[in-house]
Design a protein around this motif. Structure first.
Motif, PDB file in Angstrom:
ATOM      1  N   GLY A   7       0.820  -1.213   0.000  1.00 51.47           N
ATOM      2  CA  GLY A   7       0.000   0.000   0.000  1.00 51.47           C
ATOM      3  C   GLY A   7       0.850   1.256   0.000  1.00 51.47           C
ATOM      4  N   ALA A   8       1.908   1.274   0.801  1.00 48.40           N
ATOM      5  CA  ALA A   8       2.797   2.434   0.836  1.00 48.40           C
ATOM      6  C   ALA A   8       3.501   2.610  -0.517  1.00 48.40           C
ATOM      7  CB  ALA A   8       3.822   2.275   1.954  1.00 48.40           C
ATOM      8  N   GLY A   9       3.903   1.504  -1.114  1.00 50.68           N
ATOM      9  CA  GLY A   9       4.558   1.574  -2.420  1.00 50.68           C
ATOM     10  C   GLY A   9       3.636   2.111  -3.498  1.00 50.68           C
ATOM     11  N   LEU A  10       2.381   1.671  -3.485  1.00 46.07           N
ATOM     12  CA  LEU A  10       1.417   2.170  -4.465  1.00 46.07           C
ATOM     13  C   LEU A  10       1.161   3.664  -4.287  1.00 46.07           C
ATOM     14  CD1 LEU A  10      -1.182  -0.733  -4.584  1.00 46.07           C
ATOM     15  CD2 LEU A  10       0.448  -0.069  -6.362  1.00 46.07           C
ATOM     16  N   ALA A  11       1.124   4.116  -3.030  1.00 45.52           N
ATOM     17  CA  ALA A  11       0.928   5.547  -2.773  1.00 45.52           C
ATOM     18  C   ALA A  11       2.089   6.360  -3.335  1.00 45.52           C
ATOM     19  CB  ALA A  11       0.778   5.796  -1.279  1.00 45.52           C
ATOM     20  N   VAL A  12       3.294   5.872  -3.138  1.00 45.73           N
ATOM     21  CA  VAL A  12       4.479   6.595  -3.625  1.00 45.73           C
ATOM     22  C   VAL A  12       4.539   6.577  -5.153  1.00 45.73           C
ATOM     23  CG1 VAL A  12       6.998   6.543  -3.650  1.00 45.73           C
ATOM     24  CG2 VAL A  12       5.776   6.233  -1.511  1.00 45.73           C
ATOM     25  N   ILE A  13       4.201   5.445  -5.748  1.00 42.73           N
ATOM     26  CA  ILE A  13       4.200   5.365  -7.212  1.00 42.73           C
ATOM     27  C   ILE A  13       3.161   6.320  -7.801  1.00 42.73           C
ATOM     28  CG2 ILE A  13       3.609   3.854  -9.158  1.00 42.73           C
ATOM     29  CD1 ILE A  13       4.940   1.568  -7.572  1.00 42.73           C
ATOM     30  N   GLY A  14       1.970   6.337  -7.196  1.00 39.10           N
ATOM     31  CA  GLY A  14       0.925   7.251  -7.672  1.00 39.10           C
ATOM     32  C   GLY A  14       1.336   8.702  -7.558  1.00 39.10           C
ATOM     33  N   ALA A  15       1.985   9.045  -6.450  1.00 35.77           N
ATOM     34  CA  ALA A  15       2.448  10.423  -6.280  1.00 35.77           C
ATOM     35  C   ALA A  15       3.514  10.774  -7.314  1.00 35.77           C
ATOM     36  CB  ALA A  15       2.999  10.627  -4.875  1.00 35.77           C
ATOM     37  N   GLY A  16       4.394   9.850  -7.581  1.00 30.63           N
ATOM     38  CA  GLY A  16       5.435  10.090  -8.583  1.00 30.63           C
ATOM     39  C   GLY A  16       4.858  10.312  -9.973  1.00 30.63           C
ATOM     40  N   ILE A  17       3.877   9.510 -10.318  1.00 30.20           N
ATOM     41  CA  ILE A  17       3.233   9.671 -11.625  1.00 30.20           C
ATOM     42  C   ILE A  17       2.505  11.017 -11.703  1.00 30.20           C
ATOM     43  CG2 ILE A  17       1.370   8.790 -13.087  1.00 30.20           C
ATOM     44  CD1 ILE A  17       2.213   5.969 -12.149  1.00 30.20           C
TER      45      ILE A  17
END
Length: 66
Positions: A7-17
């Motif tokens: 979940g934390a990884g998906l949040a960071v990936i979404g923010a990066g995109i």
């Protein structure tokens, strides 16, 4: 614990995109209208900060709700 990391990884990936799209769009807009580059840059920085805040909140929630 694994799901919290995912979940934390998906949040960071979404923010990066999201920040990448904001930056790219701002560069396109500044190239088309250089006279308003300052206003565009200010809006871009504010939007990027808001996205970072949401991403940080999502990471904290993901790690707390394990």
């Amino acid at each position: 614990m694994v799901l919290a990391g995912i979940g934390a990884g998906l949040a960071v990936i979404g923010a990066g995109i999201g920040i990448g799209k904001i930056g790219g769009s701002a560069m396109d807009a500044m190239a088309r209208q250089p006279e308003v580059a300052g206003k565009i840059q200010t809006a871009m920085i504010i939007a990027a900060a808001l996205i970072e805040g949401v991403a940080l909140f999502a990471v904290v929630v993901a790690l707390i709700a394990k």
